[in-house]
Design a protein around this motif. Structure first.
Motif, PDB file in Angstrom:
ATOM      1  N   GLU A   5       0.800  -1.225   0.000  1.00 32.71           N
ATOM      2  CA  GLU A   5       0.000   0.000   0.000  1.00 32.71           C
ATOM      3  C   GLU A   5       0.833   1.275   0.000  1.00 32.71           C
ATOM      4  O   GLU A   5       0.337   2.331  -0.354  1.00 32.71           O
ATOM      5  N   THR A   6       2.101   1.192   0.409  1.00 29.49           N
ATOM      6  CA  THR A   6       2.896   2.412   0.555  1.00 29.49           C
ATOM      7  C   THR A   6       3.708   2.764  -0.696  1.00 29.49           C
ATOM      8  O   THR A   6       4.408   3.766  -0.696  1.00 29.49           O
ATOM      9  N   VAL A   7       3.625   1.973  -1.740  1.00 30.61           N
ATOM     10  CA  VAL A   7       4.404   2.233  -2.948  1.00 30.61           C
ATOM     11  C   VAL A   7       3.884   3.481  -3.638  1.00 30.61           C
ATOM     12  O   VAL A   7       2.689   3.630  -3.866  1.00 30.61           O
ATOM     13  N   GLY A   8       4.802   4.387  -3.975  1.00 30.09           N
ATOM     14  CA  GLY A   8       4.434   5.605  -4.688  1.00 30.09           C
ATOM     15  C   GLY A   8       4.465   5.378  -6.185  1.00 30.09           C
ATOM     16  O   GLY A   8       5.191   4.534  -6.701  1.00 30.09           O
ATOM     17  N   LEU A   9       3.655   6.137  -6.909  1.00 27.96           N
ATOM     18  CA  LEU A   9       3.540   5.989  -8.352  1.00 27.96           C
ATOM     19  C   LEU A   9       3.417   7.356  -8.987  1.00 27.96           C
ATOM     20  O   LEU A   9       2.684   8.206  -8.503  1.00 27.96           O
ATOM     21  N   SER A  10       4.130   7.570 -10.084  1.00 25.95           N
ATOM     22  CA  SER A  10       4.023   8.792 -10.861  1.00 25.95           C
ATOM     23  C   SER A  10       3.372   8.452 -12.189  1.00 25.95           C
ATOM     24  O   SER A  10       3.551   7.350 -12.705  1.00 25.95           O
ATOM     25  N   PHE A  11       2.632   9.386 -12.782  1.00 23.17           N
ATOM     26  CA  PHE A  11       2.015   9.070 -14.069  1.00 23.17           C
ATOM     27  C   PHE A  11       3.061   8.818 -15.140  1.00 23.17           C
ATOM     28  O   PHE A  11       2.810   8.142 -16.131  1.00 23.17           O
ATOM     29  N   TYR A  12       4.281   9.303 -14.923  1.00 24.51           N
ATOM     30  CA  TYR A  12       5.356   9.013 -15.870  1.00 24.51           C
ATOM     31  C   TYR A  12       5.675   7.522 -15.928  1.00 24.51           C
ATOM     32  O   TYR A  12       6.251   7.050 -16.901  1.00 24.51           O
ATOM     33  N   LYS A  46      -4.103   3.800  -4.425  1.00 26.39           N
ATOM     34  CA  LYS A  46      -5.112   4.854  -4.615  1.00 26.39           C
ATOM     35  C   LYS A  46      -5.436   5.009  -6.100  1.00 26.39           C
ATOM     36  O   LYS A  46      -6.606   5.080  -6.480  1.00 26.39           O
ATOM     37  N   ILE A  47      -4.415   5.022  -6.954  1.00 29.01           N
ATOM     38  CA  ILE A  47      -4.631   5.168  -8.390  1.00 29.01           C
ATOM     39  C   ILE A  47      -5.386   3.967  -8.930  1.00 29.01           C
ATOM     40  O   ILE A  47      -6.304   4.103  -9.729  1.00 29.01           O
ATOM     41  N   ARG A  48      -5.018   2.783  -8.476  1.00 28.89           N
ATOM     42  CA  ARG A  48      -5.707   1.562  -8.915  1.00 28.89           C
ATOM     43  C   ARG A  48      -7.192   1.625  -8.560  1.00 28.89           C
ATOM     44  O   ARG A  48      -8.061   1.302  -9.367  1.00 28.89           O
ATOM     45  N   ARG A  49      -7.511   2.084  -7.347  1.00 31.37           N
ATOM     46  CA  ARG A  49      -8.924   2.209  -6.931  1.00 31.37           C
ATOM     47  C   ARG A  49      -9.648   3.237  -7.803  1.00 31.37           C
ATOM     48  O   ARG A  49     -10.784   3.013  -8.202  1.00 31.37           O
ATOM     49  N   MET A  50      -8.989   4.363  -8.084  1.00 26.54           N
ATOM     50  CA  MET A  50      -9.625   5.408  -8.893  1.00 26.54           C
ATOM     51  C   MET A  50      -9.933   4.910 -10.307  1.00 26.54           C
ATOM     52  O   MET A  50     -11.015   5.143 -10.835  1.00 26.54           O
TER      53      MET A  50
END
Length: 55
Positions: A5-12, A46-50
């Motif tokens: 859950e703590t992994v950060g993700l950039s749209f890049y 969070k992005i996956r849920r969105m």
């Protein structure tokens, strides 16, 4: 490689280092930055849920 859950993700992360599809890159940037006003890095979960909910 980090997981969880703590992994950060950039749209890049969705694009190769070479900008070979500028229209798709701009569409992703608009969704990420303008539409949802997300930070440069967000939690991957969070992005996956969105995306799953069709936001």
């Amino acid at each position: 490689m980090k997981k969880g859950e703590t992994v950060g993700l950039s749209f890049y992360a969705f694009f190769a280092n070479k900008n070979d599809d500028p229209d798709l890159l701009m569409e992703a940037a608009e969704w990420w930055i303008k539409r949802h006003k997300l930070d440069h890095f967000e939690k991957a979960a969070k992005i996956r849920r969105m995306i799953s909910s069709g936001e």
